[in-house]
Every structure is written in structure tokens, then in C-alpha cells.
Design an enzyme around this catalytic site. Structure first.
Site, mmCIF file in Angstrom:
data_model
loop_
_atom_site.group_PDB
_atom_site.id
_atom_site.type_symbol
_atom_site.label_atom_id
_atom_site.label_comp_id
_atom_site.label_asym_id
_atom_site.label_seq_id
_atom_site.Cartn_x
_atom_site.Cartn_y
_atom_site.Cartn_z
ATOM 1 N N ASP A 214 0.861 -1.177 0.000
ATOM 2 C CA ASP A 214 0.000 0.000 0.000
ATOM 3 C C ASP A 214 0.902 1.233 0.000
ATOM 4 O OD1 ASP A 214 -2.240 1.879 0.593
ATOM 5 O OD2 ASP A 214 -3.352 0.051 1.013
ATOM 6 N N HIS A 237 2.299 2.027 -3.135
ATOM 7 C CA HIS A 237 1.375 2.980 -3.756
ATOM 8 C C HIS A 237 1.887 4.411 -3.689
ATOM 9 C CE1 HIS A 237 -2.343 0.081 -3.322
ATOM 10 N NE2 HIS A 237 -1.345 -0.434 -4.002
#
Length: 388
Positions: A214, A237
Site C-alpha cells: 500500500d 502505492h
């Protein structure tokens, strides 16, 4: 000849150092075999440290120490400062349910002058990731290590492996220095943000390497004064401010600098995102500078239409006001055609956006830019051509 004042200072320092106490968890029954539960031993050490009026160091030597969920609460301690020196590895139980129903695996709160040096945290989160991907009924998972309502915190040389959820969380803290941290989890691991900061002021994240599933760093509401420098991100991310605007009444984010960061194979590079629904929050005085993008899907992005699953926000617009954001010396390669995307709120358009010396390519050609409800200026080299 040293001055009398210097002599007094040196004597005071030597006395304070000699009066410091060190507690080794082996003396309290912990075993470095990775199988014997060391939770009670560490809790006993903490009770001793908490009752001490002297400076205290808690020592965790080499080896693997099995640890269930534990809270280090300084609220009733005689001294709020403590040092953890970790040479070994703290390992979570292999059954993810043991810690997975709690918010945190290791949790610190109400401390002033907390230092954590070294150590490896192995949360063994892969089995929980598999459970989540299978669609079964699984616990949400625990953040590996959290710091809350604390001041003057140092986290240096820590390694976090395979967290169930977030790796490191800083919440409601002041004056936090994170340096030389390594975060590692599979690129497909769900919700495993590397370092999450919210409701905190004067935080620095330096010289760290984050590989996860993430956001490498996620920056939540109430963050004021965050400095990120010399961070390598990927997979992951990217470095994200947000999601903001989940609540209608929400503290803003301000005074954030991201400097000398490298993104490799990430979903995003530098990003600001907000929910597409009403809120009084904001993001202002943000600086992204000297960043390298290596095959990044969305190198520069502002997304104010975040609405996962189209639930609780369809046909609404973001109330978050984004202003005074600078992108300076951002260069490298985009994995998609659009290297710069500003998708701002139609109700509160982005203002004061500044692009300077941006060079992004897609398949050896200039990338494209896409702007909506964004205003600002550009200077220096621009590739793609600015759409502001």
C-alpha cells in the site's frame, strides 16, 4: 583548563549515565528460541522500568522472541522516558488470529523521550493476507507498531517485516524522528501502509527504504510539519497525503516536504487524494522536490474524486481545499501515458499549484498532462507541457 561550568556539566553527565539502569529480558524469563512466549517477561521488564526514577534501557538481545500483543503505557510511570535497544527479532504468533483482532501488535502511549533502536519486527502477516484475498471472514489485522500521545520519540534502525495491516503508525505525537527504517512486505499485500502519520506535528522520516503493498508513507488529517527525505519507495502505492475528507469535520494537513525520494515500480509517485464528498478539511503548503520516478503508473497526481466502490459518495464533490503545492525537479519514467494528473474539486478548485523543472517520459516520448479545476504556474523545463 576546562571551565568550572564545563566540569560541572561533565560530572552531571557521568553521574546520570552511571545511574541509568538496563533491564535484559532474558533475566525475566524470555527465551530467544522463537517458540517460548516472551510476552509476560517483557511486561515484567516494563513494570520495572515504569517504576524506576532513573533512566532506563530495556535490552532485547540477539535471537527470536515470540511476542503476543503488548501495550507500553507511560501514563503512570515515574519517568516518561525510556530506551529500547533491540538486537534480536520480535516475532508474532503464526496464527494470525492471536493478534489480528486487536488494533496493534506493539503499542506505545503517553511517553516523553522514547527511543527505539534497532530490532526486527516479524508480524508473519502473509497468512492473513491470503485469508483476505480468499474472501473468507478474517480479522482486519493489527498494525505492527504504534506510537500515540507521545513526545520526543526516536525510532532508528528498525526493520518491519510482513505486517498484518500498517507497519508503523504515528498518531497524536509531537517531535518524532524516524531514521534508517526498513519496511518489507509483498507488493500485493493489502492495507500494509509503511509509515502512517496523523494528528501529529514536527515529524521527520529520513534515510529509509519502504517496500510494501500500500502507501509507502500515508499522511492523514491533522499532520502539521512533516519532513520526508532520502526515502526509497517500491513496490507500493507511493507517498500519499490522504485519503482526506472521509469525515465532514476534519483537521487539515499542512507544511509537508518530500525531498530526495525515489519511486520504483509503484502505483503512484507523489499523490494527494480526497474523498468526493463534503468536508471542511484542507491541504496546504506542500513541497515535493528532487524526486525520481522509475516506471511509476501515476508519477504526479491529485485525485479529489476518490470514491472506492462508488459507496457513500456518488454524485458528490470533495470539500477539501488544496492550495500552495509545489512540484520541483521531478523526473523519470511513467508507466502510463498521463504523467501529471490534477483531478481537483469543482466546488473548491486547487489553487497555487506550481510545477518547476518536471521531466517525465512514457515509452521514450514526453508523457501527457491532464488538468481539471486546477490553477497555478509553471517555471523552468516542462515535460509534459503544463495543463495548468
Amino acid at each position: 583548563m576546562p571551565s568550572p561550568v564545563l566540569i560541572i556539566l561533565l560530572l552531571t553527565l557521568s553521574i546520570s549515565l552511571s545511574s541509568a539502569q538496563t533491564y535484559n529480558i532474558l533475566s525475566y524469563g524470555a527465551k530467544p528460541d522463537g517458540k517460548t512466549d516472551s510476552t509476560k517477561a517483557l511486561a515484567a521488564v516494563w513494570a520495572k522500568a515504569c517504576a524506576s526514577v532513573k533512566a532506563v534501557t530495556i535490552s532485547i538481545p540477539k535471537g527470536r522472541f515470540l511476542l503476543r500483543s503488548i501495550v507500553f503505557d507511560g501514563a503512570k510511570c515515574k519517568r516518561k522516558s525510556v530506551t529500547f535497544r533491540i538486537q534480536g527479532t520480535l516475532v508474532a504468533p503464526s496464527d494470525y488470529r492471536v493478534i489480528g483482532n486487536g488494533n496493534y501488535w506493539i503499542f506505545f502511549q503517553h511517553l516523553d523521550g522514547l527511543s527505539v533502536y534497532g530490532g526486527v519486527l516479524d508480524a508473519q502477516g502473509a497468512s492473513l493476507w491470503s485469508c483476505k484475498k480468499s474472501g473468507k471472514n478474517c480479522p482486519s489485522g493489527a498494525t505492527s507498531i504504534g506510537f500515540q500521545s507521545s513526545s520526543n520519540v526516536v525510532i532508528s534502525g528498525l526493520t518491519s517485516l510482513n505486517s498484518q495491516m500498517f507497519h508503523v503508525v504515528i498518531n497524536g505525537c509531537r517531535n518524532v524522528n524516524i531514521q534508517g527504517v526498513k519496511v518489507s512486505a509483498d507488493g500485493n499485500s493489502p492495507n500494509t501502509d509503511g509509515i502512517h502519520v496523523q494528528s501529529s506535528s514536527t515529524v521527520s522520516i529520513l534515510n529509509s527504504k519502504i517496500s510494501t503493498g500500500d502507501d509507502c508513507v500515508s499522511i492523514g488529517p491533522g499532520t502539521n510539519g512533516l519532513w520526508i527525505e532520502n526515502v526509497a519507495c517500491g513496490p507500493g502505492h507511493g507517498i500519499s497525503i490522504g485519503s482526506l475528507g472521509k469525515e465532514s469535520v476534519e483537521a487539515g494537513v499542512q507544511n509537508v516536504t518530500v525531498k530526495t525520494a525515489t519511486f520504483t515500480g509503484t502505483e503512484n509517485g507523489v499523490r494527494i487524494k480526497s474523498w468526493a464528498r463534503p468536508s471542511n478539511g484542507f491541504a496546504k503548503n506542500i513541497r515535493f522536490q528532487h524526486c525520481v520516478m522509475n516506471n511509476v503508473q501515476n508519477p504526479i497526481v491529485i485525485d479529489q474524486n476518490y470514491c472506492p466502490g462508488n459507496e457513500n459518495c456518488p454524485n458528490q464533490v470533495s470539500g477539501i481545499k488544496i492550495s500552495d503545492v509545489m512540484f520541483f525537479d521531478i523526473h523519470g519514467t511513467s508507466a502510463t501515458q498521463v504523467g501529471v494528473k490534477f483531478d481537483c474539486s469543482s466546488k473548491k478548485p486547487c489553487t497555487g499549484i506550481r510545477l518547476q523543472d518536471v521531466k517525465l517520459t512514457y515509452r521514450n516520448k514526453p508523457a501527457m498532462a491532464d488538468c481539471s479545476h486546477a490553477g497555478g504556474t509553471e517555471a523552468g523545463f516542462q515535460q509534459p507541457n503544463s495543463c495548468l
